[in-house]
Design a protein around this motif. Structure first.
Motif, PDB file in Angstrom:
ATOM      1  N   GLY A  79      30.355  22.808   9.424  1.00 17.97           N
ATOM      2  CA  GLY A  79      30.161  23.900  10.370  1.00 17.97           C
ATOM      3  C   GLY A  79      30.951  23.771  11.651  1.00 17.97           C
ATOM      4  O   GLY A  79      30.448  24.134  12.714  1.00 17.97           O
ATOM      5  N   LEU A  80      32.165  23.285  11.577  1.00 21.78           N
ATOM      6  CA  LEU A  80      32.996  23.158  12.776  1.00 21.78           C
ATOM      7  C   LEU A  80      33.355  24.528  13.335  1.00 21.78           C
ATOM      8  O   LEU A  80      33.584  25.470  12.586  1.00 21.78           O
ATOM      9  N   ARG A  81      33.443  24.626  14.657  1.00 21.90           N
ATOM     10  CA  ARG A  81      33.791  25.895  15.308  1.00 21.90           C
ATOM     11  C   ARG A  81      35.135  26.414  14.799  1.00 21.90           C
ATOM     12  O   ARG A  81      35.320  27.619  14.605  1.00 21.90           O
ATOM     13  N   SER A  82      36.077  25.508  14.576  1.00 22.22           N
ATOM     14  CA  SER A  82      37.392  25.927  14.073  1.00 22.22           C
ATOM     15  C   SER A  82      37.267  26.569  12.695  1.00 22.22           C
ATOM     16  O   SER A  82      37.980  27.514  12.375  1.00 22.22           O
ATOM     17  N   ARG A  83      36.335  26.076  11.888  1.00 21.86           N
ATOM     18  CA  ARG A  83      36.117  26.656  10.566  1.00 21.86           C
ATOM     19  C   ARG A  83      35.479  28.039  10.656  1.00 21.86           C
ATOM     20  O   ARG A  83      35.822  28.939   9.904  1.00 21.86           O
ATOM     21  N   VAL A  84      34.539  28.170  11.581  1.00 14.88           N
ATOM     22  CA  VAL A  84      33.895  29.471  11.794  1.00 14.88           C
ATOM     23  C   VAL A  84      34.943  30.482  12.243  1.00 14.88           C
ATOM     24  O   VAL A  84      35.009  31.593  11.728  1.00 14.88           O
ATOM     25  N   ASN A  85      35.787  30.091  13.210  1.00 15.81           N
ATOM     26  CA  ASN A  85      36.844  30.993  13.704  1.00 15.81           C
ATOM     27  C   ASN A  85      37.813  31.378  12.591  1.00 15.81           C
ATOM     28  O   ASN A  85      38.208  32.537  12.472  1.00 15.81           O
ATOM     29  N   ALA A  86      38.201  30.406  11.771  1.00 15.53           N
ATOM     30  CA  ALA A  86      39.121  30.700  10.668  1.00 15.53           C
ATOM     31  C   ALA A  86      38.473  31.665   9.675  1.00 15.53           C
ATOM     32  O   ALA A  86      39.118  32.596   9.200  1.00 15.53           O
ATOM     33  N   ALA A  87      37.193  31.453   9.383  1.00 11.33           N
ATOM     34  CA  ALA A  87      36.481  32.340   8.458  1.00 11.33           C
ATOM     35  C   ALA A  87      36.394  33.753   9.031  1.00 11.33           C
ATOM     36  O   ALA A  87      36.560  34.734   8.306  1.00 11.33           O
ATOM     37  N   MET A  88      36.138  33.865  10.329  1.00 12.42           N
ATOM     38  CA  MET A  88      36.074  35.187  10.969  1.00 12.42           C
ATOM     39  C   MET A  88      37.418  35.891  10.869  1.00 12.42           C
ATOM     40  O   MET A  88      37.479  37.088  10.572  1.00 12.42           O
ATOM     41  N   LYS A  89      38.504  35.167  11.110  1.00 10.06           N
ATOM     42  CA  LYS A  89      39.829  35.772  11.042  1.00 10.06           C
ATOM     43  C   LYS A  89      40.162  36.241   9.634  1.00 10.06           C
ATOM     44  O   LYS A  89      40.900  37.198   9.453  1.00 10.06           O
ATOM     45  N   LEU A  90      39.603  35.567   8.639  1.00 13.04           N
ATOM     46  CA  LEU A  90      39.853  35.948   7.248  1.00 13.04           C
ATOM     47  C   LEU A  90      38.963  37.096   6.787  1.00 13.04           C
ATOM     48  O   LEU A  90      39.188  37.652   5.724  1.00 13.04           O
ATOM     49  N   GLY A  91      37.928  37.429   7.573  1.00 13.92           N
ATOM     50  CA  GLY A  91      37.110  38.584   7.239  1.00 13.92           C
ATOM     51  C   GLY A  91      35.743  38.292   6.649  1.00 13.92           C
ATOM     52  O   GLY A  91      35.139  39.165   6.033  1.00 13.92           O
ATOM     53  N   VAL A  92      35.234  37.076   6.836  1.00 17.18           N
ATOM     54  CA  VAL A  92      33.904  36.741   6.350  1.00 17.18           C
ATOM     55  C   VAL A  92      32.865  37.471   7.199  1.00 17.18           C
ATOM     56  O   VAL A  92      32.976  37.521   8.419  1.00 17.18           O
ATOM     57  N   HIS A  93      31.861  38.055   6.553  1.00 16.87           N
ATOM     58  CA  HIS A  93      30.790  38.750   7.273  1.00 16.87           C
ATOM     59  C   HIS A  93      29.810  37.764   7.901  1.00 16.87           C
ATOM     60  O   HIS A  93      29.372  37.945   9.025  1.00 16.87           O
ATOM     61  N   GLU A  94      29.419  36.762   7.139  1.00 22.47           N
ATOM     62  CA  GLU A  94      28.425  35.786   7.587  1.00 22.47           C
ATOM     63  C   GLU A  94      28.890  34.394   7.206  1.00 22.47           C
ATOM     64  O   GLU A  94      29.573  34.207   6.208  1.00 22.47           O
ATOM     65  N   PHE A  95      28.466  33.402   7.989  1.00 22.01           N
ATOM     66  CA  PHE A  95      28.882  32.017   7.804  1.00 22.01           C
ATOM     67  C   PHE A  95      27.628  31.160   7.864  1.00 22.01           C
ATOM     68  O   PHE A  95      26.932  31.160   8.880  1.00 22.01           O
ATOM     69  N   LEU A  96      27.299  30.453   6.786  1.00 21.54           N
ATOM     70  CA  LEU A  96      26.116  29.598   6.747  1.00 21.54           C
ATOM     71  C   LEU A  96      26.526  28.164   6.417  1.00 21.54           C
ATOM     72  O   LEU A  96      27.374  27.933   5.555  1.00 21.54           O
ATOM     73  N   VAL A  97      25.892  27.201   7.096  1.00 14.85           N
ATOM     74  CA  VAL A  97      26.155  25.791   6.846  1.00 14.85           C
ATOM     75  C   VAL A  97      25.079  25.260   5.897  1.00 14.85           C
ATOM     76  O   VAL A  97      23.889  25.451   6.132  1.00 14.85           O
ATOM     77  N   LYS A  98      25.523  24.626   4.807  1.00 12.68           N
ATOM     78  CA  LYS A  98      24.611  24.049   3.827  1.00 12.68           C
ATOM     79  C   LYS A  98      23.967  22.798   4.397  1.00 12.68           C
ATOM     80  O   LYS A  98      24.618  22.087   5.155  1.00 12.68           O
ATOM     81  N   PRO A  99      22.754  22.487   4.031  1.00 11.50           N
ATOM     82  CA  PRO A  99      21.897  23.218   3.116  1.00 11.50           C
ATOM     83  C   PRO A  99      21.319  24.462   3.789  1.00 11.50           C
ATOM     84  O   PRO A  99      21.093  24.475   5.000  1.00 11.50           O
ATOM     85  N   ILE A 100      21.100  25.488   3.007  1.00 14.01           N
ATOM     86  CA  ILE A 100      20.542  26.731   3.538  1.00 14.01           C
ATOM     87  C   ILE A 100      19.130  26.928   2.991  1.00 14.01           C
ATOM     88  O   ILE A 100      18.792  26.394   1.940  1.00 14.01           O
ATOM     89  N   SER A 101      18.360  27.695   3.711  1.00 11.72           N
ATOM     90  CA  SER A 101      17.008  28.009   3.252  1.00 11.72           C
ATOM     91  C   SER A 101      17.007  29.400   2.635  1.00 11.72           C
ATOM     92  O   SER A 101      17.848  30.247   2.972  1.00 11.72           O
ATOM     93  N   PRO A 102      16.054  29.672   1.751  1.00 15.47           N
ATOM     94  CA  PRO A 102      15.957  31.016   1.188  1.00 15.47           C
ATOM     95  C   PRO A 102      15.767  32.081   2.275  1.00 15.47           C
ATOM     96  O   PRO A 102      16.341  33.165   2.183  1.00 15.47           O
ATOM     97  N   LYS A 103      14.997  31.752   3.296  1.00 14.67           N
ATOM     98  CA  LYS A 103      14.754  32.722   4.369  1.00 14.67           C
ATOM     99  C   LYS A 103      16.049  33.073   5.105  1.00 14.67           C
ATOM    100  O   LYS A 103      16.319  34.242   5.377  1.00 14.67           O
ATOM    101  N   THR A 104      16.864  32.069   5.399  1.00 15.06           N
ATOM    102  CA  THR A 104      18.140  32.320   6.079  1.00 15.06           C
ATOM    103  C   THR A 104      19.058  33.162   5.204  1.00 15.06           C
ATOM    104  O   THR A 104      19.696  34.096   5.682  1.00 15.06           O
ATOM    105  N   LEU A 105      19.113  32.846   3.915  1.00 13.44           N
ATOM    106  CA  LEU A 105      19.939  33.616   2.996  1.00 13.44           C
ATOM    107  C   LEU A 105      19.458  35.063   2.928  1.00 13.44           C
ATOM    108  O   LEU A 105      20.254  36.001   2.995  1.00 13.44           O
ATOM    109  N   GLN A 106      18.159  35.257   2.856  1.00 11.31           N
ATOM    110  CA  GLN A 106      17.589  36.605   2.830  1.00 11.31           C
ATOM    111  C   GLN A 106      17.937  37.369   4.107  1.00 11.31           C
ATOM    112  O   GLN A 106      18.326  38.539   4.055  1.00 11.31           O
ATOM    113  N   GLN A 107      17.821  36.706   5.253  1.00 12.10           N
ATOM    114  CA  GLN A 107      18.142  37.373   6.519  1.00 12.10           C
ATOM    115  C   GLN A 107      19.590  37.826   6.559  1.00 12.10           C
ATOM    116  O   GLN A 107      19.894  38.926   7.014  1.00 12.10           O
ATOM    117  N   ARG A 108      20.506  36.999   6.069  1.00  9.94           N
ATOM    118  CA  ARG A 108      21.922  37.378   6.075  1.00  9.94           C
ATOM    119  C   ARG A 108      22.185  38.525   5.118  1.00  9.94           C
ATOM    120  O   ARG A 108      22.932  39.445   5.429  1.00  9.94           O
TER     121      ARG A 108
END
Length: 161
Positions: A79-108
């Motif tokens: 979950g590095l900030r540089s990775r989040v920024n790169a994902a945003m530039k590529l057009g990702v809607h949401e960015f989650l760092v594993k492990p994820i919970s079902p509730k977080t996945l549902q919210q996204r």
């Protein structure tokens, strides 16, 4: 939103889980099924030997890919900030760092369904409209710098010819 309404909203989605780890795919699939998803596909290697950034560049190509507005949630173990920024530039809607919970996945998932963001052009990128003004300024500044770099490269080629 009631759990039943949330489940009904999610059950109509067609979802691709792309991860090279079989256990992660299975766990993500189980969470999605428990949230109500019915149409889930899996890919072991980010769509037949393409990596995430390559897939994103293809998907976010209006005129080339048939559904460039396709919502994408990126799950990563870093979950590095540089990775989040790169994902945003590529057009990702949401960015989650594993492990994820079902509730977080549902919210996204529900966030994408209930509050869809329009797609915009930021330089050569085709991305969802950022939620925060500061993110928009950052992306536009990066797009402007890339545009200038492209112009400088073209000028240098012309001068060398």
């Amino acid at each position: 939103m009631s759990p039943k309404r949330a489940e009904r909203a999610i059950e109509g989605l067609v979802i691709l889980v792309a991860d090279n780890n079989a256990y992660t795919r299975k766990l993500t699939r189980m969470m999605l099924v428990n949230l109500g998803a019915r149409s889930i596909y899996e890919a072991a290697d980010g769509v037949a030997a393409l990596d995430g950034p390559e897939v994103m560049r293809i998907v976010r190509s209006p005129g080339i890919f048939p559904k460039p507005n396709l919502p994408i949630i990126m799950l990563t173990d870093l979950g590095l900030r540089s990775r989040v920024n790169a994902a945003m530039k590529l057009g990702v809607h949401e960015f989650l760092v594993k492990p994820i919970s079902p509730k977080t996945l549902q919210q996204r998932l529900l966030g994408i369904l209930l509050k869809p963001r329009p797609m915009i052009r930021a330089g050569r990128y085709y991305i969802p409209m950022p939620r925060r003004r500061s993110e928009m300024k950052e992306l536009m500044a990066a797009a402007s710098m890339e545009h200038q770099a492209d112009a400088d490269e073209a000028a240098a080629k012309m001068a060398a010819a």
